[in-house]
Design a protein around this motif. Structure first.
Motif, PDB file in Angstrom:
ATOM      1  N   LEU A  26     -70.413  33.926  11.861  1.00 24.41           N
ATOM      2  CA  LEU A  26     -69.601  34.073  13.072  1.00 24.41           C
ATOM      3  C   LEU A  26     -69.166  35.517  13.262  1.00 24.41           C
ATOM      4  O   LEU A  26     -68.295  35.805  14.052  1.00 24.41           O
ATOM      5  CB  LEU A  26     -68.374  33.159  12.994  1.00 24.41           C
ATOM      6  N   HIS A  27     -69.740  36.414  12.472  1.00 29.00           N
ATOM      7  CA  HIS A  27     -69.378  37.820  12.659  1.00 29.00           C
ATOM      8  C   HIS A  27     -70.414  38.521  13.544  1.00 29.00           C
ATOM      9  O   HIS A  27     -71.467  37.976  13.844  1.00 29.00           O
ATOM     10  CB  HIS A  27     -69.228  38.545  11.317  1.00 29.00           C
ATOM     11  N   GLY A  35     -60.739  33.087   5.774  1.00 29.82           N
ATOM     12  CA  GLY A  35     -61.333  32.774   7.081  1.00 29.82           C
ATOM     13  C   GLY A  35     -62.838  32.755   6.963  1.00 29.82           C
ATOM     14  O   GLY A  35     -63.527  33.629   7.476  1.00 29.82           O
ATOM     15  N   GLY A  93     -65.254  30.893   8.082  1.00 27.59           N
ATOM     16  CA  GLY A  93     -66.184  30.464   9.143  1.00 27.59           C
ATOM     17  C   GLY A  93     -67.036  29.294   8.702  1.00 27.59           C
ATOM     18  O   GLY A  93     -66.527  28.272   8.235  1.00 27.59           O
ATOM     19  N   SER A 128     -63.737  39.031   6.437  1.00 22.35           N
ATOM     20  CA  SER A 128     -64.904  39.348   7.244  1.00 22.35           C
ATOM     21  C   SER A 128     -64.638  38.863   8.664  1.00 22.35           C
ATOM     22  O   SER A 128     -64.768  37.690   8.973  1.00 22.35           O
ATOM     23  CB  SER A 128     -66.140  38.663   6.649  1.00 22.35           C
TER      24      SER A 128
HETATM   25  C1  LIG Z   1     -64.837  35.394  13.542  1.00 24.53           C
HETATM   26  S1  LIG Z   1     -64.631  34.150  12.318  1.00 24.53           S
HETATM   27  C2  LIG Z   1     -65.372  34.932  10.915  1.00 24.53           C
HETATM   28  C3  LIG Z   1     -65.941  33.923   9.967  1.00 24.53           C
HETATM   29  C4  LIG Z   1     -66.595  34.469   8.699  1.00 24.53           C
HETATM   30  N1  LIG Z   1     -65.681  35.213   7.880  1.00 24.53           N
HETATM   31  C5  LIG Z   1     -67.814  35.287   9.013  1.00 24.53           C
HETATM   32  O1  LIG Z   1     -67.853  36.473   8.640  1.00 24.53           O
HETATM   33  O2  LIG Z   1     -68.748  34.744   9.620  1.00 24.53           O
HETATM   34  C6  LIG Z   1     -62.900  34.169  11.978  1.00 24.53           C
HETATM   35  C7  LIG Z   1     -62.443  33.226  10.882  1.00 24.53           C
HETATM   36  O3  LIG Z   1     -61.042  33.418  10.651  1.00 24.53           O
HETATM   37  C8  LIG Z   1     -60.427  32.153  10.486  1.00 24.53           C
HETATM   38  N2  LIG Z   1     -58.976  32.274  10.732  1.00 24.53           N
HETATM   39  C9  LIG Z   1     -58.320  32.278  11.902  1.00 24.53           C
HETATM   40  N3  LIG Z   1     -57.001  32.365  11.689  1.00 24.53           N
HETATM   41  C10 LIG Z   1     -56.812  32.429  10.343  1.00 24.53           C
HETATM   42  C11 LIG Z   1     -55.651  32.493   9.489  1.00 24.53           C
HETATM   43  N4  LIG Z   1     -54.434  32.564  10.006  1.00 24.53           N
HETATM   44  N5  LIG Z   1     -55.835  32.488   8.147  1.00 24.53           N
HETATM   45  C12 LIG Z   1     -57.071  32.449   7.611  1.00 24.53           C
HETATM   46  N6  LIG Z   1     -58.201  32.391   8.384  1.00 24.53           N
HETATM   47  C13 LIG Z   1     -58.071  32.375   9.722  1.00 24.53           C
HETATM   48  C14 LIG Z   1     -61.189  31.259  11.458  1.00 24.53           C
HETATM   49  O4  LIG Z   1     -61.023  29.888  11.185  1.00 24.53           O
HETATM   50  C15 LIG Z   1     -62.616  31.739  11.195  1.00 24.53           C
HETATM   51  O5  LIG Z   1     -63.142  31.095  10.072  1.00 24.53           O
END
Ligand SMILES: C[S@@+](CC[C@H](N)C(=O)[O-])C[C@H]1O[C@@H](n2cnc3c(N)ncnc32)[C@H](O)[C@@H]1O
Length: 274
Positions: A24-25, A66, A68, A126
């Motif tokens: 999701l990045h 987070g 994803g 990430s």
């Molecule tokens: C853009 S995605 C990135 C996903 C993954 N790290 C990647 O690189 O593909 C953002 C991630 O942050 C998580 N997220 C959102 N708010 C958060 C929080 N308060 N604490 C931890 N993770 C969070 C979302 O659920 C999602 O998994």
């Protein structure tokens, strides 16, 4: 009561389903890679490689904040790191569980609410850093890291360019730096990768133009022709929200140029003092 799904979470879930990519990045676009949707998985793979290339020697335990769909956690595990992950989104947690299996320590919560006796060598953000309030991110990093542990953030921040950005998200870059200066962390490295990530916005803009706008217009036509009174009423009731959506998605302003103006994308490695 079950928590409502926010529009930002909805965007991530939609991205995961629509694009069917494992990550999701953003993609990391280098000159030899043509900017096409077909090349997005490869550009994302390059991003992951670039990101993981910043993990310092000696790191063994990683908290993927987070996670994803869990793809980065999976790669880290395959590389021999001991990984735990945090995932507050119900749907993304389901996808990550499917990928990582039942034995994997996946915590279905936010970083702010996460509690653990464990101390990690590295906290990885990430493209998740922008979702977490600055103060909580530092407080949790201090609590969850071993002395001398590292934080690796790869995410975009808001610049102070004047005007109304058509692209939302990201902490204010200046405020982040001011907050960081107050914290017991040294900056080991900070690489600006805005030029390599901005092309993603041109891809999104093309997708919106080619796919989302025609679907929206067809739905509008169907509703106004078949249910004129109801669509007028709904249009009036949700006029502000619809205007925001039109401005955000359909004004052809979500471009790489706008991204490079209003955002600055950094890969930052921090080391906790002591
Ligand atoms: C853009 S995605 C990135 C996903 C993954 N790290 C990647 O690189 O593909 C953002 C991630 O942050 C998580 N997220 C959102 N708010 C958060 C929080 N308060 N604490 C931890 N993770 C969070 C979302 O659920 C999602 O998994």
């Amino acid at each position: 009561m079950t928590k409502k799904v926010s529009s930002r979470e909805m965007g991530l879930v939609l991205g995961a389903r629509l694009l069917r990519t494992q990550d999701l990045h953003y993609g990391y676009w280098e000159p030899d890679l043509a900017l096409t949707l077909a090349n997005l998985p490869q550009a994302q793979e390059r991003y992951t490689k670039f990101l993981l290339g910043h993990i310092p020697q000696g790191v063994r335990t990683v908290l993927d904040v987070g996670c994803g769909t869990g793809h980065v956690s999976q790669i880290l595990t395959q590389k021999g790191y001991q990984v735990e992950a945090i995932s507050p989104s119900r749907e993304l947690t389901r996808l990550a569980r499917e990928r990582l299996g039942p034995g994997f320590a996946l915590h279905a919560t936010t970083l702010e609410e996460f509690r653990s006796e464990k101390r990690f060598d590295l906290l990885l953000f990430s493209e998740s850093y922008q979702y977490i309030p600055l103060a909580a991110s530092f407080a949790q990093a201090r609590a969850l890291l071993k002395p001398g542990g590292h934080v690796l953030i790869c995410d975009f921040f808001r610049t102070d360019a004047p005007g109304d950005s058509p692209i939302k998200g990201g902490h204010d870059w200046r405020k982040f730096q001011a907050a960081l200066a107050e914290q017991p962390f040294d900056v080991v490295s900070d690489t600006d990768i805005t030029a390599k990530t901005a092309p993603n916005m041109d891809l999104v803009n093309t997708l919106l133009g080619d796919f989302a706008v025609p679907v929206w217009e067809a739905a509008e036509y169907y509703l106004t022709q078949n249910y004129p009174r109801m669509s007028r009423l709904l249009g009036w009731m949700f006029r502000k929200r619809l205007a925001r959506l039109r401005h955000k998605y359909f004004s052809n302003q979500r471009t790489g140029k706008a991204f490079a103006t209003y955002k600055t994308y950094h890969c930052i490695l921090l080391r906790m003092k002591g």
